[in-house]
Design an enzyme around this catalytic site. Structure first.
Site, PDB file in Angstrom:
ATOM      1  N   LYS A 194      38.502  55.210  46.832  1.00 37.39           N
ATOM      2  CA  LYS A 194      37.680  55.585  47.983  1.00 37.39           C
ATOM      3  C   LYS A 194      38.476  55.400  49.276  1.00 37.39           C
ATOM      4  CE  LYS A 194      33.411  54.155  50.215  1.00 37.39           C
ATOM      5  NZ  LYS A 194      32.181  53.385  50.086  1.00 37.39           N
ATOM      6  N   GLU A 200      46.706  47.940  44.170  1.00 36.06           N
ATOM      7  CA  GLU A 200      46.969  48.195  42.750  1.00 36.06           C
ATOM      8  C   GLU A 200      47.082  49.698  42.480  1.00 36.06           C
ATOM      9  OE1 GLU A 200      44.710  46.191  44.002  1.00 36.06           O
ATOM     10  OE2 GLU A 200      44.383  44.406  42.771  1.00 36.06           O
ATOM     11  N   GLY A 255      31.651  51.762  46.176  1.00 38.86           N
ATOM     12  CA  GLY A 255      32.567  51.912  45.051  1.00 38.86           C
ATOM     13  C   GLY A 255      31.919  51.615  43.712  1.00 38.86           C
ATOM     14  N   ARG A 256      31.186  50.498  43.629  1.00 39.10           N
ATOM     15  CA  ARG A 256      30.611  50.116  42.329  1.00 39.10           C
ATOM     16  C   ARG A 256      29.366  50.928  41.979  1.00 39.10           C
ATOM     17  NH1 ARG A 256      30.669  46.298  46.058  1.00 39.10           N
ATOM     18  NH2 ARG A 256      28.744  45.460  46.910  1.00 39.10           N
ATOM     19  N   GLU A 341      29.787  41.401  42.518  1.00 37.69           N
ATOM     20  CA  GLU A 341      30.306  41.884  43.803  1.00 37.69           C
ATOM     21  C   GLU A 341      29.138  42.249  44.721  1.00 37.69           C
ATOM     22  OE1 GLU A 341      32.925  45.561  44.624  1.00 37.69           O
ATOM     23  OE2 GLU A 341      34.401  43.972  44.396  1.00 37.69           O
ATOM     24  N   HIS A 372      30.544  34.044  16.473  1.00 40.10           N
ATOM     25  CA  HIS A 372      31.536  33.206  15.802  1.00 40.10           C
ATOM     26  C   HIS A 372      32.498  32.597  16.808  1.00 40.10           C
ATOM     27  CE1 HIS A 372      30.037  34.726  11.967  1.00 40.10           C
ATOM     28  NE2 HIS A 372      29.842  35.839  12.660  1.00 40.10           N
ATOM     29  N   LYS A 487      43.048  39.250  49.289  1.00 43.12           N
ATOM     30  CA  LYS A 487      43.924  40.434  49.375  1.00 43.12           C
ATOM     31  C   LYS A 487      44.986  40.217  50.454  1.00 43.12           C
ATOM     32  CE  LYS A 487      40.647  44.137  48.247  1.00 43.12           C
ATOM     33  NZ  LYS A 487      39.971  45.308  48.772  1.00 43.12           N
TER      34      LYS A 487
HETATM   35  O1  F6P Z   1      38.463  44.914  46.182  1.00 42.06           O
HETATM   36  C1  F6P Z   1      37.180  45.316  46.013  1.00 42.06           C
HETATM   37  C2  F6P Z   1      37.041  46.813  46.104  1.00 42.06           C
HETATM   38  O2  F6P Z   1      36.971  47.212  47.426  1.00 42.06           O
HETATM   39  C3  F6P Z   1      35.827  47.273  45.321  1.00 42.06           C
HETATM   40  O3  F6P Z   1      34.656  47.140  46.012  1.00 42.06           O
HETATM   41  C4  F6P Z   1      36.202  48.676  44.993  1.00 42.06           C
HETATM   42  O4  F6P Z   1      35.417  49.196  43.972  1.00 42.06           O
HETATM   43  C5  F6P Z   1      37.651  48.507  44.620  1.00 42.06           C
HETATM   44  O5  F6P Z   1      38.121  47.513  45.522  1.00 42.06           O
HETATM   45  C6  F6P Z   1      38.484  49.745  44.702  1.00 42.06           C
HETATM   46  O6  F6P Z   1      38.453  50.310  45.975  1.00 42.06           O
HETATM   47  P1  F6P Z   1      39.004  51.765  46.245  1.00 42.06           P
HETATM   48  O7  F6P Z   1      38.150  52.725  45.508  1.00 42.06           O
HETATM   49  O8  F6P Z   1      38.931  51.940  47.735  1.00 42.06           O
HETATM   50  O9  F6P Z   1      40.419  51.820  45.759  1.00 42.06           O
END
Ligand code: F6P
Length: 524
Positions: A194, A200, A255-256, A341, A372, A487
């Site tokens: 987004k 990452e 995002g979620r 979150e 188990h 972060k």
């Molecule tokens: O670090 C949390 C977060 O902002 C989440 O809320 C989000 O889903 C994820 O990182 C990924 O964000 P993006 O879609 O901006 O890469």
């Protein structure tokens, strides 16, 4: 905990008295079930008697949950710390139901997505050598990963014309495992972010682009092999992705909560445009139920209230999600983000700190494997918890074709019911070491069968549960400021480990950085 502190406080105290009066009482089964959108939700193993239920429903009335729900669906800025709407429900609504402000954008995005899906699935999307694309690599993390990964895995379109794979972690072991044997000529990389600033995702995307260009030897080939799903169009363009390969995201979808948007592109590629429409339709059925069902018959509300009762009044310290269906293995991590979150925060709308617990730690596993491993603690441990059991009445495999597999499914369901029965009832037979005290509350959710519609409804059920709880605790389920500090520190330390000047750190962090700089010992 509420928008109307005094009356809500009174309702809260009343619930506290009801809980005290029930300390040590035998857990009785109070039948309470709801059938909606192919889901059978059974609250009978919750310790919710009619008096408690009435008091919980009254609490939700005191916090004006009904009007908060209207605000959510109408596109009011319910994400009040960022002054944004949270309109994920508009993505699965009918055109007429959608707030006018977002109608055109949704229509355009969904049409664009459908066209790209059709091109991929029909084999007309050709790579730089002229061969059709056969593999989709979805690169994203958190909300830009967990939902699509859950649904693609759960609905396992084994015969899908396109093989969908996922890359989330910045760990190079994941990246190199993904690249192993990948054919650049027939692979499409979809960068889902987004913000288009998430470390990452950008680190992985940059590595993948480098890997691709070393093989294609032509930057113009990027246009056939890279797509983006983002709200940050300039950043996607700078990365080299042409505008026609960019599907939009919007600030009014968190995002979620975004698997219903174009972030769900790999789902549509995997199960087809009709399958994706069925997923949205299932969620919409749950939306309609949430908006129209009476409080005492409203599945998301009752799920939320059961959680409040367990966590705030009966002392549950964590919530276990026990999936008696291997296909739903991704649900635990998906719900960890959705619940923790969203509601893992303590500052209320008015800026004051909540004096009651908010979201519990959510954890869980694939059953029966967990039986188990950690169920011993569930039956005889000292810590209180609550649980959701999830199973499907009909299996996904064909009964007639493979009658032996029927036994497996019956075992699965029998264990699901047996565990929740044991947790509630306990046992006083045998020695003290063999007894279990029971009184562990759980909800059982039975899907008629797992398909796009029921899965859509199940996910929407949890989305609305989380919303209701956020409203009752008086917090904002749609922001996530808490993740920022870690972060920032991660970025600083990354630069320092690479040779940059060290800033101030606590002594433990400093020593760990020194140890890492020295490299691994050669002694082992
Ligand atoms: O670090 C949390 C977060 O902002 C989440 O809320 C989000 O889903 C994820 O990182 C990924 O964000 P993006 O879609 O901006 O890469």
């Amino acid at each position: 905990m509420s928008r109307t502190p005094t009356s809500a406080l009174r309702a809260w105290k009343h619930l506290g008295r009801l809980a005290t009066a029930r300390v040590g009482a035998t857990a009785e089964v109070c039948p309470l079930t709801i059938d909606v959108a192919g889901l059978h939700i059974d609250f009978g193993k919750q310790r919710l008697d009619p008096e408690v239920l009435d008091a919980l429903v009254a609490l939700s009335g005191e916090v004006e949950l009904g009007s908060a729900r209207d605000d959510l669906f109408n596109g009011e800025p319910v994400n009040f710390t960022e002054n944004r709407a949270a309109l994920h429900t508009a993505l699965r609504a009918s055109v007429e139901e959608r707030p006018v402000a977002v109608r055109d954008e949704i229509f355009k995005a969904q049409t664009h997505q459908r066209d790209l899906v059709t091109a991929l699935r029909s084999g007309t999307w050709l790579g730089y050598t002229g061969k059709p694309v056969r593999t989709l690599v979805h690169v994203g993390i958190g909300g830009s990963h967990l939902g699509p990964a859950l649904v693609v895995e759960a609905l396992d379109a084994t015969h899908a014309p396109i093989d969908c794979r996922f890359l989330a972690n910045v760990d190079a072991h994941a990246t190199s495992r993904l690249l192993d044997g990948l054919d650049p000529a027939t692979t499409l990389f979809v960068i889902a972010s987004k913000s288009f600033t998430t470390t990452e995702t950008l680190v992985n995307a940059t590595t993948l682009r480098g890997w691709f260009l070393e093989r294609a030897l032509d930057t113009s080939a990027i246009a056939r092999h890279f797509m983006a799903i983002t709200a940050n169009l300039p950043a996607a363009a700078t990365f080299g992705i042409p505008a026609h390969n960019v599907l939009p995201m919007w600030d009014w979808v968190g995002g979620r909560y975004s698997l219903w948007s174009c972030v769900g592109f790999p789902i549509a590629v995997s199960i087809g445009n009709e399958g994706f429409a069925a997923l949205l339709a299932g969620a919409r059925q749950m939306d309609q139920h949430f908006r129209t069902a009476k409080d005492s018959e409203n599945a998301p509300l009752l799920l939320a209230l059961a959680g409040i009762w367990n966590g705030n009044f009966l002392g549950a310290q964590s919530h276990a999600l026990l999936c008696y269906d291997q296909r739903l293995a991704g649900l635990v991590t998906y719900l960890q983000q959705l619940e923790m979150e969203s509601n893992g925060k303590t500052v209320r709308r008015d800026g004051t700190r909540s004096d009651v617990h908010t979201a519990p730690i959510l954890w869980g596993g694939e059953e029966t494997n967990g039986q188990h491993a950690f169920h011993q603690l569930l039956h005889q441990g000292s810590r209180a918890f609550s649980a959701d059991f999830i199973a499907c009445i009909e299996p996904g495999h064909e009964r007639a074709a493979q009658p032996r597999l029927d036994q497996h499914h019956r075992w699965l369901l029998a264990n699901c019911l047996g565990q929740s029965e044991a947790l509630l009832g306990g046992s006083d037979s045998g020695s003290a070491h063999q007894q279990s005290k029971g009184a562990r509350s759980s909800t059982t959710i039975l899907l008629d069968r797992l398909n796009a519609t029921t899965l859509g409804a199940l996910i929407a059920l949890y989305e609305h549960k989380v919303f209701c709880q956020g409203m009752i605790w008086g917090i904002n389920p749609f922001d996530q400021w808490g993740v920022e500090l870690g972060k920032q520190l991660g970025s600083t330390i990354h630069a320092e480990l690479g040779g940059g000047l060290s800033k101030k750190h606590d002594s433990a962090t400093r020593l760990l950085m020194d140890r890492i700089r020295r490299g691994g010992s050669t002694e082992q």
